[in-house]
Design a protein around this motif. Structure first.
Motif, PDB file in Angstrom:
ATOM      1  N   ILE A 115      39.090  39.876  49.249  1.00 55.30           N
ATOM      2  CA  ILE A 115      37.677  40.025  48.922  1.00 55.30           C
ATOM      3  C   ILE A 115      37.376  41.514  48.929  1.00 55.30           C
TER       4      ILE A 115
ATOM      5  N   THR B 143      39.364  45.103  43.317  1.00 56.48           N
ATOM      6  CA  THR B 143      39.861  43.994  44.129  1.00 56.48           C
ATOM      7  C   THR B 143      41.138  43.410  43.535  1.00 56.48           C
TER       8      THR B 143
ATOM      9  N   CYS C 280      34.379  44.756  48.329  1.00 54.66           N
ATOM     10  CA  CYS C 280      32.957  45.083  48.417  1.00 54.66           C
ATOM     11  C   CYS C 280      32.734  46.534  48.003  1.00 54.66           C
TER      12      CYS C 280
ATOM     13  N   ALA D  72      27.005  38.622  45.080  1.00 58.46           N
ATOM     14  CA  ALA D  72      28.354  38.071  45.122  1.00 58.46           C
ATOM     15  C   ALA D  72      28.725  37.466  43.777  1.00 58.46           C
TER      16      ALA D  72
ATOM     17  N   LEU E 133      30.131  42.094  45.677  1.00 54.64           N
ATOM     18  CA  LEU E 133      31.328  41.424  46.187  1.00 54.64           C
ATOM     19  C   LEU E 133      32.052  40.650  45.093  1.00 54.64           C
TER      20      LEU E 133
ATOM     21  N   ALA F 177      34.266  36.350  53.713  1.00 53.66           N
ATOM     22  CA  ALA F 177      33.238  37.199  53.103  1.00 53.66           C
ATOM     23  C   ALA F 177      32.269  37.691  54.180  1.00 53.66           C
TER      24      ALA F 177
ATOM     25  N   GLU G 149      36.149  38.439  44.542  1.00 55.11           N
ATOM     26  CA  GLU G 149      37.385  38.006  45.173  1.00 55.11           C
ATOM     27  C   GLU G 149      38.511  37.949  44.155  1.00 55.11           C
TER      28      GLU G 149
ATOM     29  N   ILE H 243      31.589  41.623  55.089  1.00 57.16           N
ATOM     30  CA  ILE H 243      30.228  42.169  55.050  1.00 57.16           C
ATOM     31  C   ILE H 243      29.842  42.726  56.411  1.00 57.16           C
TER      32      ILE H 243
END
Length: 237
Positions: A16, A179, A18, A128, A5, A104, A7, A108
């Motif tokens: 965010i 991202t 993933c 993260a 992860l 977050a 941001e 997830i």
């Protein structure tokens, strides 16, 4: 599944991202990433903030090779930074610095749902991009929300790795690039730069022509697109 992860923050929006893939293929993916580093002589940390015309083709190659596996998918979640009134109405009055950890959790959770719908019943390992004491403490918000979510059924085995940063592994650097690319589409300051346009067009092609910010009205399957996005709006807004 391994979830990486990161941001990307804007003036009025935050994203965010993933990167999701089976943990068993991580050594292979990291080997490919290192090979690309050697090939392109890119030794500094690979980051969205360093994207420029001289690096654009190198970054495109590195991302393409990492995403080449059919088992790798990317998921992004964008939301508007809430006002004080919105925080009171929709976030239980949470401090503005803690909103990101709630989002977050929502990201997830959707990735876990997608994995569940695809038949995966194994554990999730989450890394993260958060460094320092604040990141370690505040990500407990995300962990607690996931732990107590009755809608994750059957309950998932979730293991949060020690918080790291983009230098931890290639996956963290790839998710930083992706991202940043998604966030750039919500910020004209970046979206009109030549290198950004080139990079985003390349990612869109990898995504079978689906724009990086396309937010599906339904719940997409895990492999419906290589890159999937959600533009979040609280109910009532």
């Amino acid at each position: 599944m391994f979830l990486a992860l990161d941001e990307s923050l804007g003036s009025s929006m935050e994203t965010i991202g993933c990167l999701c893939f089976p943990r068993a293929i991580m050594p292979e993916l990291e080997s490919v990433f290192i090979a690309d580093r050697i090939k392109h002589r890119v030794w500094a940390e690979v980051k969205w903030s360093r994207l420029c015309t001289p690096y654009c083709d190198k970054y495109k190659s590195m991302v393409s090779n990492y995403l080449a596996s059919s088992q790798v998918t990317y998921h992004s979640w964008t939301y508007s930074i809430p006002s004080a009134e919105e925080r009171k109405q929709y976030y239980n009055g949470s401090d503005s610095s803690k909103i990101i950890y709630r989002h977050a959790y929502l990201l997830i959770r959707t990735v876990i749902w997608k994995c569940r719908n695809s038949g995966y019943r194994g554990p999730f390992y989450i890394l993260a991009d958060e460094t320092g004491k604040l990141g370690r403490e505040e990500y407990k918000i995300t962990q607690e929300l996931l732990k107590n979510d009755a809608k994750i059924d059957p309950p998932a085995s979730i293991d949060f790795c020690n918080t790291g940063n983009s230098t931890s592994c290639g996956a963290m650097q790839v998710v930083d690039l992706l991202t940043g690319a998604v966030m750039s589409q919500y910020d004209e300051k970046f979206s009109k730069q030549d290198a950004c346009i080139d990079f985003v067009e390349h990612l869109t092609a990898l995504n079978n022509g689906v724009p990086l910010t396309f937010s599906s009205p339904g719940f997409p399957r895990l492999g419906a697109q290589k890159m999937q996005h959600c533009l979040f709006k609280p109910r009532g807004l």
